[in-house]
Design a protein around this motif. Structure first.
Motif, PDB file in Angstrom:
ATOM      1  N   GLU A 139       0.829  -1.205   0.000  1.00  0.00           N
ATOM      2  CA  GLU A 139       0.000   0.000   0.000  1.00  0.00           C
ATOM      3  C   GLU A 139       0.865   1.256   0.000  1.00  0.00           C
ATOM      4  O   GLU A 139       0.599   2.211  -0.744  1.00  0.00           O
ATOM      5  CB  GLU A 139      -0.929  -0.012   1.215  1.00  0.00           C
ATOM      6  CG  GLU A 139      -1.815   1.213   1.364  1.00  0.00           C
ATOM      7  CD  GLU A 139      -2.854   1.357   0.274  1.00  0.00           C
ATOM      8  OE1 GLU A 139      -3.406   2.462   0.128  1.00  0.00           O
ATOM      9  OE2 GLU A 139      -3.115   0.361  -0.446  1.00  0.00           O
ATOM     10  N   ALA A 140       1.904   1.262   0.827  1.00  0.00           N
ATOM     11  CA  ALA A 140       2.786   2.430   0.906  1.00  0.00           C
ATOM     12  C   ALA A 140       3.528   2.645  -0.413  1.00  0.00           C
ATOM     13  O   ALA A 140       3.632   3.782  -0.905  1.00  0.00           O
ATOM     14  CB  ALA A 140       3.779   2.252   2.053  1.00  0.00           C
ATOM     15  N   SER A 152       1.338   3.941  -3.143  1.00  0.00           N
ATOM     16  CA  SER A 152       0.924   5.334  -2.950  1.00  0.00           C
ATOM     17  C   SER A 152       1.927   6.295  -3.602  1.00  0.00           C
ATOM     18  O   SER A 152       1.607   7.452  -3.849  1.00  0.00           O
ATOM     19  CB  SER A 152       0.792   5.658  -1.463  1.00  0.00           C
ATOM     20  OG  SER A 152       2.059   5.741  -0.838  1.00  0.00           O
ATOM     21  N   ARG A 153       3.135   5.790  -3.878  1.00  0.00           N
ATOM     22  CA  ARG A 153       4.196   6.630  -4.451  1.00  0.00           C
ATOM     23  C   ARG A 153       4.241   6.580  -5.971  1.00  0.00           C
ATOM     24  O   ARG A 153       4.733   7.513  -6.605  1.00  0.00           O
ATOM     25  CB  ARG A 153       5.562   6.198  -3.900  1.00  0.00           C
ATOM     26  CG  ARG A 153       5.725   6.419  -2.405  1.00  0.00           C
ATOM     27  CD  ARG A 153       7.143   6.153  -1.952  1.00  0.00           C
ATOM     28  NE  ARG A 153       7.502   4.735  -1.992  1.00  0.00           N
ATOM     29  CZ  ARG A 153       8.321   4.187  -2.871  1.00  0.00           C
ATOM     30  NH1 ARG A 153       8.864   4.930  -3.834  1.00  0.00           N
ATOM     31  NH2 ARG A 153       8.610   2.893  -2.816  1.00  0.00           N
ATOM     32  N   LYS A 200       2.427   4.442  -9.760  1.00  0.00           N
ATOM     33  CA  LYS A 200       1.266   3.755 -10.333  1.00  0.00           C
ATOM     34  C   LYS A 200       1.369   2.238 -10.213  1.00  0.00           C
ATOM     35  O   LYS A 200       0.402   1.565  -9.863  1.00  0.00           O
ATOM     36  CB  LYS A 200       1.126   4.160 -11.798  1.00  0.00           C
ATOM     37  CG  LYS A 200      -0.099   3.577 -12.490  1.00  0.00           C
ATOM     38  CD  LYS A 200      -0.191   4.092 -13.926  1.00  0.00           C
ATOM     39  CE  LYS A 200      -1.416   3.505 -14.631  1.00  0.00           C
ATOM     40  NZ  LYS A 200      -1.527   3.992 -16.030  1.00  0.00           N
ATOM     41  N   HIS A 207      -6.813  -0.391   2.069  1.00  0.00           N
ATOM     42  CA  HIS A 207      -5.735  -0.478   1.084  1.00  0.00           C
ATOM     43  C   HIS A 207      -6.225   0.085  -0.255  1.00  0.00           C
ATOM     44  O   HIS A 207      -6.379  -0.632  -1.237  1.00  0.00           O
ATOM     45  CB  HIS A 207      -5.284  -1.931   0.930  1.00  0.00           C
ATOM     46  CG  HIS A 207      -4.673  -2.522   2.154  1.00  0.00           C
ATOM     47  ND1 HIS A 207      -5.371  -3.323   3.037  1.00  0.00           N
ATOM     48  CD2 HIS A 207      -3.412  -2.415   2.665  1.00  0.00           C
ATOM     49  CE1 HIS A 207      -4.572  -3.698   4.024  1.00  0.00           C
ATOM     50  NE2 HIS A 207      -3.375  -3.160   3.828  1.00  0.00           N
ATOM     51  N   ASN A 255      -4.812   1.969  -2.469  1.00  0.00           N
ATOM     52  CA  ASN A 255      -3.880   1.901  -3.596  1.00  0.00           C
ATOM     53  C   ASN A 255      -3.722   0.471  -4.104  1.00  0.00           C
ATOM     54  O   ASN A 255      -3.527   0.258  -5.301  1.00  0.00           O
ATOM     55  CB  ASN A 255      -2.531   2.503  -3.204  1.00  0.00           C
ATOM     56  CG  ASN A 255      -2.620   4.009  -3.028  1.00  0.00           C
ATOM     57  OD1 ASN A 255      -2.838   4.739  -3.985  1.00  0.00           O
ATOM     58  ND2 ASN A 255      -2.472   4.468  -1.799  1.00  0.00           N
ATOM     59  N   CYS A 256      -3.795  -0.486  -3.205  1.00  0.00           N
ATOM     60  CA  CYS A 256      -3.792  -1.885  -3.638  1.00  0.00           C
ATOM     61  C   CYS A 256      -5.044  -2.194  -4.446  1.00  0.00           C
ATOM     62  O   CYS A 256      -4.972  -2.893  -5.474  1.00  0.00           O
ATOM     63  CB  CYS A 256      -3.715  -2.818  -2.423  1.00  0.00           C
ATOM     64  SG  CYS A 256      -2.125  -2.794  -1.550  1.00  0.00           S
ATOM     65  N   ARG A 270      -6.749  -0.001  -6.148  1.00  0.00           N
ATOM     66  CA  ARG A 270      -6.568   0.710  -7.417  1.00  0.00           C
ATOM     67  C   ARG A 270      -5.651  -0.076  -8.346  1.00  0.00           C
ATOM     68  O   ARG A 270      -5.909  -0.194  -9.547  1.00  0.00           O
ATOM     69  CB  ARG A 270      -5.998   2.099  -7.121  1.00  0.00           C
ATOM     70  CG  ARG A 270      -5.843   3.008  -8.330  1.00  0.00           C
ATOM     71  CD  ARG A 270      -4.421   3.001  -8.878  1.00  0.00           C
ATOM     72  NE  ARG A 270      -3.459   3.333  -7.843  1.00  0.00           N
ATOM     73  CZ  ARG A 270      -2.165   3.035  -7.926  1.00  0.00           C
ATOM     74  NH1 ARG A 270      -1.693   2.366  -8.964  1.00  0.00           N
ATOM     75  NH2 ARG A 270      -1.332   3.365  -6.947  1.00  0.00           N
ATOM     76  N   TRP A 271      -4.575  -0.650  -7.794  1.00  0.00           N
ATOM     77  CA  TRP A 271      -3.654  -1.452  -8.594  1.00  0.00           C
ATOM     78  C   TRP A 271      -4.365  -2.664  -9.194  1.00  0.00           C
ATOM     79  O   TRP A 271      -4.179  -2.979 -10.369  1.00  0.00           O
ATOM     80  CB  TRP A 271      -2.476  -1.901  -7.738  1.00  0.00           C
ATOM     81  CG  TRP A 271      -1.459  -2.722  -8.465  1.00  0.00           C
ATOM     82  CD1 TRP A 271      -0.358  -2.272  -9.136  1.00  0.00           C
ATOM     83  CD2 TRP A 271      -1.448  -4.147  -8.610  1.00  0.00           C
ATOM     84  NE1 TRP A 271       0.331  -3.325  -9.701  1.00  0.00           N
ATOM     85  CE2 TRP A 271      -0.327  -4.493  -9.387  1.00  0.00           C
ATOM     86  CE3 TRP A 271      -2.284  -5.169  -8.168  1.00  0.00           C
ATOM     87  CZ2 TRP A 271      -0.006  -5.810  -9.714  1.00  0.00           C
ATOM     88  CZ3 TRP A 271      -1.980  -6.482  -8.493  1.00  0.00           C
ATOM     89  CH2 TRP A 271      -0.847  -6.783  -9.260  1.00  0.00           C
TER      90      TRP A 271
END
Length: 224
Positions: free
Chosen positions: A154-155, A158-159, A161, A192, A194-195, A197-198
């Motif tokens: 997740e971290a 976040s940085r 794509k 999570h 960003n996870c 989103r991924w």
């Protein structure tokens, strides 16, 4: 030409995605799992004696193990697009997630799956004891480690794509099975973002969709 021997609901889906992402020709042979054991059928084991997935063949050469296969194919066909080279700012993230997929995430996910099978299949007299022992192993080791890995994912996501920068790499491809499994087991939560989103962008990737169409299944993840 490379032949991808693809066992349904297995990690070999990642090789299909890789081949579609590279855009190189290949032959695909599909295998259904044994309906009784849920393991690889005899004709698959004739190529991969351990019955593990994935496996590719080129002529008389057979190669198994996900990352070995991906490195072999990238050595043949990649121009650096899917494998950042030394000096590229994404190289460190790429190396970490490329190897964490098989070295850290898959062992934990496998432990949890095997523990679940053992809890269900041991004799009824032993079941309470086995559930207690394995439950403690899960709570003290497996679940905390999976949480740490998902929090790091997740971290990092976040940085940028993808797992190694803003472009798809082989690190994303090898992480795909792990992330789908982690979500199906509740380790990728609503927190999570960003996870999530991924995963959504993975599902939207044209090469992923092309691989899924050839696979013919609605998911790459198999539950024991």
């Amino acid at each position: 030409m490379i032949t991808v021997h693809h066992l349904e609901y297995s990690q070999s889906f990642r090789v299909l995605w890789l081949m579609e992402a590279l855009g190189v020709p290949y032959t695909l042979k599909l295998y259904a799992r044994d309906k009784t054991t849920n393991l690889a059928p005899a004709d698959y084991k004739a190529i991969s004696p351990l019955g593990t997935s994935p496996v590719i063949t080129i002529g008389d050469m057979a190669l198994s193990e996900t990352n070995a296969i991906i490195d072999y194919i990238l050595d043949m066909h990649d121009d650096g697009r899917l494998r950042p080279e030394k000096g590229n700012a994404a190289r460190e993230d790429y190396l970490f997630w490329y190897h964490a997929s098989q070295g850290s995430l898959m062992p934990m996910l496998t432990f949890e799956a095997v523990f679940g099978v053992l809890k269900k299949r041991v004799p009824a007299l032993l079941r309470p004891l086995i559930k207690t022992v394995l439950g403690k192993a899960e709570d003290s080791f497996v679940k905390p480690r999976l949480k740490l890995l998902m929090d790091k994912a997740e971290a990092d996501l976040s940085r940028h794509k993808w797992f190694a920068g803003d472009s798809l790499t082989a690190a994303d491809i090898v992480m795909s099975y792990c992330m789908e499994s982690a979500k199906s087991r509740g380790y990728v939560t609503e927190a999570h973002i960003n996870c999530q989103r991924w995963l959504d962008q993975m599902h939207s990737d044209p090469a992923y969709q092309a691989a899924m169409a050839k696979d013919g299944k609605s998911t790459m993840v198999f539950s024991l």
